[in-house]
Write a protein that holds these residues in place. Structure first.
Motif, mmCIF file in Angstrom:
data_model
loop_
_atom_site.group_PDB
_atom_site.id
_atom_site.type_symbol
_atom_site.label_atom_id
_atom_site.label_comp_id
_atom_site.label_asym_id
_atom_site.label_seq_id
_atom_site.Cartn_x
_atom_site.Cartn_y
_atom_site.Cartn_z
ATOM 1 N N THR A 97 0.830 -1.221 0.000
ATOM 2 C CA THR A 97 0.000 0.000 0.000
ATOM 3 C C THR A 97 0.861 1.266 0.000
ATOM 4 O O THR A 97 0.402 2.327 -0.426
ATOM 5 C CB THR A 97 -0.954 0.066 1.225
ATOM 6 O OG1 THR A 97 -0.178 -0.102 2.392
ATOM 7 C CG2 THR A 97 -2.048 -0.964 1.159
ATOM 8 N N VAL A 98 2.108 1.135 0.446
ATOM 9 C CA VAL A 98 3.023 2.277 0.463
ATOM 10 C C VAL A 98 3.215 2.820 -0.969
ATOM 11 O O VAL A 98 3.461 4.007 -1.164
ATOM 12 C CB VAL A 98 4.394 1.847 1.060
ATOM 13 C CG1 VAL A 98 5.445 2.923 0.896
ATOM 14 C CG2 VAL A 98 4.228 1.443 2.510
ATOM 15 N N PHE A 99 3.075 1.931 -1.934
ATOM 16 C CA PHE A 99 3.387 2.319 -3.323
ATOM 17 C C PHE A 99 2.151 2.701 -4.132
ATOM 18 O O PHE A 99 2.199 2.757 -5.351
ATOM 19 C CB PHE A 99 4.144 1.163 -4.006
ATOM 20 C CG PHE A 99 5.393 0.790 -3.280
ATOM 21 C CD1 PHE A 99 6.525 1.586 -3.366
ATOM 22 C CD2 PHE A 99 5.438 -0.340 -2.469
ATOM 23 C CE1 PHE A 99 7.676 1.258 -2.667
ATOM 24 C CE2 PHE A 99 6.592 -0.673 -1.775
ATOM 25 C CZ PHE A 99 7.707 0.127 -1.870
ATOM 26 N N THR A 100 1.034 2.944 -3.435
ATOM 27 C CA THR A 100 -0.184 3.282 -4.173
ATOM 28 C C THR A 100 -0.267 4.780 -4.481
ATOM 29 O O THR A 100 -1.120 5.214 -5.265
ATOM 30 C CB THR A 100 -1.448 2.845 -3.391
ATOM 31 O OG1 THR A 100 -1.323 3.335 -2.065
ATOM 32 C CG2 THR A 100 -1.612 1.340 -3.378
ATOM 33 N N GLY A 101 0.609 5.591 -3.862
ATOM 34 C CA GLY A 101 0.605 7.034 -4.110
ATOM 35 C C GLY A 101 1.193 7.390 -5.469
ATOM 36 O O GLY A 101 1.448 6.508 -6.303
ATOM 37 N N THR A 102 1.420 8.682 -5.671
ATOM 38 C CA THR A 102 1.916 9.117 -6.978
ATOM 39 C C THR A 102 3.338 9.673 -6.927
ATOM 40 O O THR A 102 3.944 9.927 -7.960
ATOM 41 C CB THR A 102 1.001 10.219 -7.558
ATOM 42 O OG1 THR A 102 0.848 11.234 -6.556
ATOM 43 C CG2 THR A 102 -0.356 9.660 -7.964
ATOM 44 N N GLN A 103 3.863 9.886 -5.712
ATOM 45 C CA GLN A 103 5.176 10.537 -5.616
ATOM 46 C C GLN A 103 6.200 9.694 -4.887
ATOM 47 O O GLN A 103 5.865 8.935 -3.977
ATOM 48 C CB GLN A 103 5.012 11.859 -4.860
ATOM 49 C CG GLN A 103 4.307 12.906 -5.691
ATOM 50 C CD GLN A 103 4.405 14.277 -5.055
ATOM 51 O OE1 GLN A 103 4.556 14.383 -3.834
ATOM 52 N NE2 GLN A 103 4.300 15.301 -5.855
ATOM 53 N N ARG A 135 19.445 3.840 -3.254
ATOM 54 C CA ARG A 135 20.527 3.763 -4.240
ATOM 55 C C ARG A 135 19.980 3.263 -5.591
ATOM 56 O O ARG A 135 20.261 3.823 -6.646
ATOM 57 C CB ARG A 135 21.618 2.816 -3.708
ATOM 58 C CG ARG A 135 22.855 2.704 -4.582
ATOM 59 C CD ARG A 135 23.826 1.663 -4.051
ATOM 60 N NE ARG A 135 23.248 0.329 -3.901
ATOM 61 C CZ ARG A 135 23.018 -0.500 -4.917
ATOM 62 N NH1 ARG A 135 23.313 -0.153 -6.144
ATOM 63 N NH2 ARG A 135 22.492 -1.683 -4.690
ATOM 64 N N ARG A 136 19.174 2.215 -5.528
ATOM 65 C CA ARG A 136 18.621 1.629 -6.761
ATOM 66 C C ARG A 136 17.703 2.629 -7.478
ATOM 67 O O ARG A 136 17.701 2.705 -8.708
ATOM 68 C CB ARG A 136 17.832 0.347 -6.440
ATOM 69 C CG ARG A 136 18.707 -0.840 -6.099
ATOM 70 C CD ARG A 136 17.874 -2.031 -5.670
ATOM 71 N NE ARG A 136 18.687 -3.032 -4.993
ATOM 72 C CZ ARG A 136 19.129 -4.160 -5.566
ATOM 73 N NH1 ARG A 136 18.827 -4.444 -6.792
ATOM 74 N NH2 ARG A 136 19.879 -5.001 -4.880
ATOM 75 N N VAL A 137 16.893 3.357 -6.687
ATOM 76 C CA VAL A 137 15.958 4.324 -7.280
ATOM 77 C C VAL A 137 16.742 5.409 -8.012
ATOM 78 O O VAL A 137 16.395 5.804 -9.137
ATOM 79 C CB VAL A 137 15.053 4.936 -6.175
ATOM 80 C CG1 VAL A 137 14.297 6.151 -6.698
ATOM 81 C CG2 VAL A 137 14.080 3.887 -5.654
ATOM 82 N N THR A 143 10.754 7.136 -11.463
ATOM 83 C CA THR A 143 9.880 8.284 -11.190
ATOM 84 C C THR A 143 8.499 7.851 -10.673
ATOM 85 O O THR A 143 7.727 8.685 -10.212
ATOM 86 C CB THR A 143 9.683 9.127 -12.462
ATOM 87 O OG1 THR A 143 9.226 8.255 -13.505
ATOM 88 C CG2 THR A 143 10.968 9.833 -12.889
ATOM 89 N N GLU A 144 8.195 6.572 -10.776
ATOM 90 C CA GLU A 144 6.874 6.085 -10.375
ATOM 91 C C GLU A 144 7.002 5.198 -9.135
ATOM 92 O O GLU A 144 7.896 4.337 -9.090
ATOM 93 C CB GLU A 144 6.273 5.215 -11.496
ATOM 94 C CG GLU A 144 6.047 5.922 -12.798
ATOM 95 C CD GLU A 144 4.928 6.939 -12.678
ATOM 96 O OE1 GLU A 144 3.951 6.654 -11.960
ATOM 97 O OE2 GLU A 144 5.055 8.011 -13.281
ATOM 98 N N PRO A 145 6.103 5.348 -8.152
ATOM 99 C CA PRO A 145 6.138 4.452 -6.996
ATOM 100 C C PRO A 145 6.095 2.966 -7.383
ATOM 101 O O PRO A 145 6.724 2.141 -6.723
ATOM 102 C CB PRO A 145 4.897 4.863 -6.195
ATOM 103 C CG PRO A 145 4.727 6.316 -6.512
ATOM 104 C CD PRO A 145 5.123 6.439 -7.949
ATOM 105 N N VAL A 148 9.423 1.775 -7.916
ATOM 106 C CA VAL A 148 10.152 1.634 -6.645
ATOM 107 C C VAL A 148 9.802 0.284 -6.005
ATOM 108 O O VAL A 148 10.665 -0.394 -5.450
ATOM 109 C CB VAL A 148 9.792 2.791 -5.676
ATOM 110 C CG1 VAL A 148 10.582 2.670 -4.382
ATOM 111 C CG2 VAL A 148 10.071 4.130 -6.340
ATOM 112 N N LYS A 149 8.555 -0.096 -6.135
ATOM 113 C CA LYS A 149 8.123 -1.386 -5.578
ATOM 114 C C LYS A 149 8.894 -2.538 -6.240
ATOM 115 O O LYS A 149 9.359 -3.463 -5.567
ATOM 116 C CB LYS A 149 6.614 -1.550 -5.805
ATOM 117 C CG LYS A 149 6.042 -2.777 -5.172
ATOM 118 C CD LYS A 149 4.526 -2.763 -5.333
ATOM 119 C CE LYS A 149 3.962 -4.140 -5.439
ATOM 120 N NZ LYS A 149 2.576 -4.164 -5.828
ATOM 121 N N ALA A 150 9.049 -2.450 -7.553
ATOM 122 C CA ALA A 150 9.801 -3.494 -8.273
ATOM 123 C C ALA A 150 11.263 -3.500 -7.826
ATOM 124 O O ALA A 150 11.879 -4.568 -7.683
ATOM 125 C CB ALA A 150 9.699 -3.259 -9.782
#
Ligand SMILES: Nc1nc2c(ncn2[C@@H]2O[C@H](COP(=O)(O)OP(=O)(O)OP(=O)(O)O)[C@@H](O)[C@H]2O)c(=O)[nH]1
Length: 374
Positions: A97-103, A135-137, A143-145, A148-150
């Motif tokens: 759910t942390v990655f459901t936002g837009t930023q 570091r990976r990001v 640019t997309e949450p 980041v999840k992946a």
């Protein structure tokens, strides 16, 4: 790649085992002596050449409940992946759910930190994952949450990878596997499932019911033995080290491929019981100088950080060679595997997501990370 265990031929360079002692001869100094090897009651379940005929359960004793075996699933690994995903949903759900936002901002990383800690990932592994993820990001210019999840799945898979290791059978005959854990962690059930897989692959198995205190525990193991038509050495009361010694000796004499020793549940704080475990290990070595070849700890995934404490304590006492993590189905604390990888990386041979035979499978870091963050 995903076979349940790895088969290896005995290496000629292996140190030779101690000679098989005569059944009636007294075991070595550390080995149990009460009653002598022949004085123990042995129950054979479904075996033809076991030491004694099967003892019928008393009329008033109901056999313990053991889940019925289910036919092998069709989709095997695919089916497993689905069960793993659904089992890990509670742990993974709050992280996802942390990655459901837009930023991608500090708030996202803070939320992720909270979610990882709530999943019992532990402070060290959480800090490691966050730093690695940042570091990976940056590197990926994500640019997309969702991206980041992946990347978190990649970071988690890399952290967990040192825990991947197959159980090797066949380098010794028999391969002696001692299994320990706290009460109710799933030792007997996991041994039953493992026995089924080994028997399915043509391995001959001898079970040692080294929980000499609890009749129900012996009977539960007996049910698995009967079901898989393997032999069992069991004894009511007395010294668990005696049963273990006897089983390893019998396993060698009967040319078994695997001897599985099921020990009674205990807490690491019960020091006398931890001493008893160490004694079982020493006595097994008296019966076969190269054994035990595996010392496994079964931990209940529901217990989260407490499971990590158990790994530390049992590893200090027994020098563990592997883990079986059970009950990952329905737990919100599945992050504990990351804590184990970070703080005490004992290999995870198998993970369990249910009570049925097919609910125990080999551990694959990437698969686990993907299922968690599905
Ligand atoms: N949901 C779920 N239940 C499991 C799993 N593994 C084992 N169990 C259940 O957990 C309970 C305890 O399992 P046992 O195998 O008896 O545990 P144990 O460690 O041998 O217990 P003691 O002999 O009392 O120390 C049983 O009801 C099992 O069916 C799993 O992966 N998921």
């Amino acid at each position: 790649m995903f076979s349940f265990f790895k088969k290896k031929s005995p290496s000629p360079a292996e140190p030779s085992s101690a000679p098989v002692p005569d059944a009636a001869s007294a075991p070595a100094a550390d080995a149990p002596t009460g009653g002598g090897a022949l004085g123990w009651l042995r129950k054979s379940f479904g075996a033809q050449d076991a030491a004694a005929p099967q003892a019928a359960p008393a009329a008033d004793e109901a056999p313990p409940a053991v889940p019925e075996p289910a036919p092998k699933p069709k989709g095997t690994r695919q089916g497993w992946m689905e069960r793993l995903k659904s089992g890990l949903r509670k742990t993974g759900g709050s992280i996802a759910t942390v990655f459901t936002g837009t930023q991608i901002n500090d708030a996202l990383y803070e939320e992720l930190e909270d979610a990882l800690l709530m999943a019992d990932t532990g402070v060290k592994a959480t800090q490691h994952l966050l730093a690695d993820l940042r570091r990976r990001v940056k590197e990926a210019k994500a640019t997309e949450p969702a991206a980041v999840k992946a990347l978190l799945a990649d970071a988690l898979a890399d952290l967990l990878r040192p825990l991947e290791k197959p159980l090797v059978i066949g380098a010794h005959q028999p391969t002696v596997i001692m299994v320990a854990g706290v009460n109710g962690a799933g030792k007997t059930t996991s041994i039953g499932k493992l026995t089924r897989h080994l028997a399915d692959h043509g391995e001959s198995v001898l079970l040692a019911a080294a929980d000499t205190f609890r009749a129900a525990a012996r009977e539960q193991l007996g049910v698995w033995a009967t079901r898989n038509t393997v032999e069992i050495i069991s004894q009511e009361g007395g010294d668990p080290a005696a049963v273990s010694f006897d089983a390893v000796t019998a396993g060698r004499a009967r040319g078994k491929d695997v001897v599985l020793v099921d020990t009674a549940g205990r807490l690491p704080t019960q020091l006398h019981l931890m001493e008893e475990l160490k004694k079982i290990k020493r006595v097994v070595t008296k019966a076969d100088a190269t054994a035990p070849h595996e010392v496994l700890l079964v931990i209940d995934g529901n217990t989260g950080q407490n499971a990590l404490a158990q790994v530390r304590a049992f590893d200090d006492a027994l020098s563990l060679t592997g883990l079986i993590v059970t009950k990952l189905d329905g737990t919100a604390k599945g992050g504990v595997l990351a804590a184990i990888a970070q703080e005490r990386p004992v290999p995870v041979y198998f993970i369990g997501v249910g009570e049925k035979v097919e609910d125990l499978e080999t551990f694959d870091a990437r698969e686990f990370a993907q299922a968690l963050l599905a």
